[in-house]
Design an enzyme around this catalytic site. Structure first.
Site, mmCIF file in Angstrom:
data_model
loop_
_atom_site.group_PDB
_atom_site.id
_atom_site.type_symbol
_atom_site.label_atom_id
_atom_site.label_comp_id
_atom_site.label_asym_id
_atom_site.label_seq_id
_atom_site.Cartn_x
_atom_site.Cartn_y
_atom_site.Cartn_z
ATOM 1 C CB SER A 182 48.893 0.987 48.326
ATOM 2 O OG SER A 182 48.750 -0.355 48.782
ATOM 3 C CG ASP A 183 54.057 -0.790 44.286
ATOM 4 O OD1 ASP A 183 53.873 -2.026 44.392
ATOM 5 O OD2 ASP A 183 54.910 -0.301 43.533
ATOM 6 C CD1 TRP A 184 52.041 -6.975 47.198
ATOM 7 C CD2 TRP A 184 51.168 -5.399 45.883
ATOM 8 N NE1 TRP A 184 50.962 -7.515 46.536
ATOM 9 C CE2 TRP A 184 50.408 -6.573 45.731
ATOM 10 C CE3 TRP A 184 50.790 -4.269 45.167
ATOM 11 C CZ2 TRP A 184 49.293 -6.661 44.892
ATOM 12 C CZ3 TRP A 184 49.681 -4.344 44.320
ATOM 13 C CH2 TRP A 184 48.947 -5.524 44.186
ATOM 14 N N GLY A 185 52.917 -2.471 50.074
ATOM 15 C CA GLY A 185 53.587 -1.844 51.195
ATOM 16 C C GLY A 185 53.751 -0.348 51.034
ATOM 17 N N GLY A 186 53.115 0.249 50.035
ATOM 18 C CA GLY A 186 53.259 1.677 49.779
ATOM 19 C C GLY A 186 52.294 2.548 50.564
#
Length: 937
Positions: free
Chosen positions: A431-435
């Protein structure tokens, strides 16, 4: 990777799914989300409640709720055409089974996260309207979420239902190696680069097989909790790198670090030219070397994964992160992604192709749905990722946005069906950071949660103990967690990271940590390729009466703050979040710390000393009267201007990541005109993250030359002076179109809405943006895609087209069927099949340097598809980088694959040669064709 917007929609951040030991799985939400659902339910009728049940099914993921992943391959043809459609029947059965096992109002806690069990499991708001499927055309009955009267807002996102899921790992794509076209290679030892395009298509399957066997053996020794830990980051700022997987048994874990242009948050590193400047070289060798040297620096610092390359497609000219990527054309971007990936991984570092997919603006990036049809996605936005997969990329990062109403990091269609199945991707998806948006994202194809917590620094996780609970509860099968861990370990072994890999030698979050910041110098001689790419990527747009190159002018005035240094130093603003002095790169997580940044004026002074030139400068951008008063005192005036952008967590001069407009910054238009009003030899140099509108001065006869210098990295001053004085004959070509009016682009940012609005972004333009739109609608650009001048001239002649002989009997039937117009068959890795990408059509012609100076030409090949195919008038399908001495003639040989001569058939879910006559043109840009011919197919 980036810090999320602080005001992020509470329901998005808090919608958490966990399992209760010994009970059926339940939906978990924060108090905010629960109240939103409750208020929505209170305002809706019984009929509305019944349709809410169907709204929770992820697009086509619910086609078979008991085997979402394994069914994806066989159902691809039927599900792809309407990837945002909800499968009501499947959703009803899934939700009913979950709801039947729960009791209304139960309250509990798992891993410190409170939840309330609802009678039905719904999502924020009400189901999306169906006309069209993803755009609201009137306010919702309950008023949730708020409606914006622009292009429309989303009224809900689709997520995986709560149920028990089965998982079958995808079969392994395989092909019989047929040297020299398909040599069995390892990403550690890629084929040599060829500036005309790869003639050798590498087959990395044997290397993947060996790595997979080792990973599978190791994972079989782990407990469930250990397997979960392989997939779950340890949390934001809990380790030395921006992303960290902790040690598991004897395995040391992983260090994941930004950025696509150099290792971030360290020292004694190189800041390479940004992706957009690298693409402007149209030079595969330079692109490969840049990738390799970046990989060497990441390895030297102990980072296992470089979070790059970045392959967003510049759909919107104002897009904040366009400069990180490779421009607006899928072929050029794909070739740059391919070479960059090969380069990075040849150094033993895992590449991470990002951001997957359809992430094209910063504004409300976590609260928007990019609504894209299947053909457009395949032919434009998926293509660079396909090329990265063919280069053996170890990992892919899913993006923040929704695609057709489903978040990218839990989108079965894009992750399972397209990436893992159709492209045959054997690495892992992070995931992208916090995605990440839910625990069940594991069933949609997500393999790694980064940085591990739900919101950065929250301390809780969708995975970790919650994923363990879901497995113990039989909601998620153990086989899926095995697959996640095995994919991650496979990429680790694929790059040989188990052998003599350096320890992490920096602390990304604490520069004062003397224990871990070992100040390892990884720069070597990498400044050389930085300087070369900066010069090669500079595009000469105008050169009246050979104003350039300069030849020891008697006096020189240097105007504009972009010529000088940032008074706070090159790293004076966090993540380069300001625009002071020369623009080397944009801002955000795609940046890195400069070891130094050479300004143009620094180098111009040295050149002036050598030439005996009298030099002066004027950095006051807003004092146009003052500069006009002195402009006529010098023989030549160099005006340096720029335009900046970046990631949305930083605002610069009122620009929230995306550019507010396409004007150059710092009063540039007025500054240029003030100088040109007095000096008849005014030369403009623009360091810019992308295209700008330059109509206020471009036709001014006193503006004798324009150089579009991009964002060239730490050697900015040296690179531009090499071009201005002729040490390098410019060969850069635009990787996008410069329009006469912003309106001509036809695709714009979608803005508006309140804090919790979910924006709808319809990609209604389909294939037709940038030069494809300009060609289709006969719009005259200021400077077209692929344009660039030289200090010399070139002549094209003797075009010959032919079919490349092939000797692989294993694919004869497939090739014959394709020639008859049959779509390619579906199957594992069907879109990356080696026979589809091998050289097929040969394009040969002569190129001669007819000028007085040595120089490099970028011949470009554009294919014109048959009428009725639905394709744009011209599509880039090949290019070369050819250096010639004066009077030298060279034969150029470029090949084109069957894939590049195909269109995507949505119904058949395959690549197909359209019927009719193909032609092609060879020339110097997308509108400067020198040779034309009919393709013999």
């Amino acid at each position: 990777m980036a810090v999320l917007l602080s005001a992020r929609l509470a329901a998005l951040a808090a919608f958490l799914v966990v399992a209760v030991s010994g009970q059926s799985p339940v939906a978990i939400s924060s108090a905010v989300a629960s109240s939103a659902i409750a208020s929505s339910a209170a305002a809706s009728s019984a009929a509305a409640s019944s349709v809410a049940i169907s709204s929770v099914a992820v697009s086509s993921a619910a086609a078979a709720s008991s085997a979402a992943s394994s069914a994806a391959v066989s159902s691809a043809a039927s599900s792809a055409a309407a990837s945002s459609a909800v499968s009501s029947a499947a959703a009803t059965s899934v939700v009913s089974s979950a709801a039947a096992a729960s009791s209304s109002g139960d309250v509990g806690e798992v891993s410190g996260v409170s939840y309330t069990v609802q009678d039905t499991y719904t999502i924020y708001g009400i189901p999306a309207p169906t006309d069209p499927a993803s755009v609201a055309t009137s306010p919702t009955a309950g008023g949730e979420p708020p409606y914006w009267t622009g292009l429309g807002t989303e009224v809900g996102w689709q997520t995986l239902s709560i149920s028990s899921y089965a998982f079958t790992s995808y079969p392994i794509a395989s092909s019989t190696p047929v040297p020299p076209v398909f040599p069995a290679l390892s990403p550690l030892y890629p084929p040599a680069v060829d500036n005309a395009g790869p003639q050798i298509i590498p087959d990395f399957s044997a290397a993947w097989d060996a790595a997979f066997a080792r990973a599978q053996a190791f994972v079989s020794t782990l407990t469930l909790e250990q397997k979960v830990n392989v997939s779950t980051g340890i949390g934001w700022e809990k380790g030395l790198c921006v992303g960290n997987i902790g040690q598991v048994g004897d395995w040391p874990g992983l260090c994941l670090e930004d950025s696509p242009l150099g290792i971030r948050y360290t020292d004694f590193n190189t800041v390479f030219p940004a992706g957009i400047s690298t693409a402007a070289t149209w030079n595969r060798t330079a692109i490969r070397i840049r990738g390799q040297q970046m990989g060497e620096e990441f390895r030297g610092k102990g980072a296992h994964v470089q979070l790059g390359p970045m392959m967003n497609m510049g759909r919107v000219a104002q897009g904040g992160r366009n400069w990180e990527g490779f421009g607006t054309d899928a072929f050029l971007s794909g070739e740059a992604a391919y070479e960059t990936t090969l380069g990075i991984q040849s150094a033993g570092v895992q590449a991470c192709a990002k951001h997957y997919i359809d992430y094209e603006q910063e504004y409300k990036r976590t609260q928007e749905s990019s609504n894209v049809d299947d053909r457009t996605n395949h032919e434009i936005y998926l293509k660079p990722f396909l090329r990265a997969v063919m280069a053996g990329t170890a990992s892919v990062m899913c993006s923040y946005n929704m695609i057709n109403d489903t978040y990218a990091c839990e989108n079965d269609r894009t992750l399972n069906q397209l990436l893992k199945s159709e492209l045959g991707f054997r690495g892992y998806i992070m995931s992208d950071w916090g995605g990440q948006m839910s625990t069940l994202s594991a069933m949609a194809g997500l393999d790694m949660s980064m940085p591990g917590d739900i919101t950065l620094g929250s301390g809780n996780s969708y995975w970790g103990p919650n994923l363990t609970a879901f497995v113990e509860n039989s909601t998620i099968p153990l086989s899926r967690v095995d697959d996640m861990a095995t994919r991650i370990l496979t990429s680790y072994y694929l790059l040989g990271q188990d052998e003599n890999y350096p320890n992490v030698s920096f602390n990304a979050f604490n520069p004062y940590d003397t224990e871990h910041n070992l100040n390892v110098d990884v720069q070597a001689d990498h400044y050389q390729i930085v300087r070369e790419i900066g010069a090669q990527g500079a595009v000469l747009l105008k050169n009246t009466n050979n104003a350039l190159p300069l030849n020891a002018p008697r006096s020189l005035l240097v105007v504009g703050s972009d010529a000088g240094n940032n008074p706070m130093g090159p790293n004076g603003c966090t993540d380069r979040g300001c625009d002071e002095g020369v623009l080397g790169i944009g801002w955000g997580s795609g940046s890195a710390n400069f070891p130094y940044l050479i300004s143009p004026y620094d180098v111009l002074q040295e050149q002036a000393r050598i030439d005996g030139t009298s030099i002066s400068n004027w950095y006051l951008d807003w004092n146009t009267d003052g500069v006009a008063a002195i402009a006529n005192l010098s023989d030549v005036a160099l005006v340096f201007v720029n335009s900046d952008s970046g990631e949305g967590y930083i605002t610069v001069d009122g620009n929230l990541g995306d550019r507010n407009n396409l004007s150059l910054w710092h009063n540039a238009d007025n500054l240029i005109n003030a100088v040109a009003s007095q000096n008849p030899n005014t030369i403009v140099i623009a360091h810019s993250v992308g295209p700008s509108i330059i109509e206020p001065w471009v036709e001014n006869p006193n503006v004798t030359a324009i150089v579009w210098a991009g964002v060239p990295g730490q050697e900015a001053g040296n690179s531009i002076v090499d071009v201005l004085y002729g040490a390098y004959n410019p060969s850069g070509r635009l990787p996008y179109t410069i329009a006469k009016r912003a309106e001509d682009y036809g695709v714009f940012l979608v803005l508006g809405g309140e804090g919790d609005t979910l924006l709808s972004i319809p990609y209604d333009e389909g294939l037709f943006y940038d030069y494809r739109r300009f060609d289709q609608y006969n719009i005259t650009p200021r400077y077209e895609f692929g344009f660039g001048l030289s200090y010399t001239t070139f002549e094209y002649s003797s075009l010959a087209l032919g079919i490349v002989p092939q000797y692989d009997p294993t694919s004869w039937d497939l090739e014959a069927a394709w020639a008859e117009g049959a779509p390619t068959p579906q199957g594992e890795g069907s879109s990356t099949a080696l026979w589809l990408h091998r050289p097929f059509l040969s394009v040969e012609f002569d190129l001669e340097n007819t000028g007085a100076l040595a120089g490099t030409e970028i011949p470009q090949v554009y294919v014109h598809f048959p009428a009725g195919s639905g394709e744009p008038p011209s599509l880039l399908k090949g290019f070369d980088t050819v250096y010639l001495e004066p009077g030298e003639l060279q034969s150029v040989y470029i090949t084109i694959s069957r894939y590049e001569l195909s269109i995507w058939n949505v119904e058949a879910q395959g690549w197909q040669k359209p019927s009719g006559t193909f032609t092609l043109s060879v020339g110097a840009s997308s509108r400067d064709f020198r040779l034309n011919g009919a393709i013999p197919i």
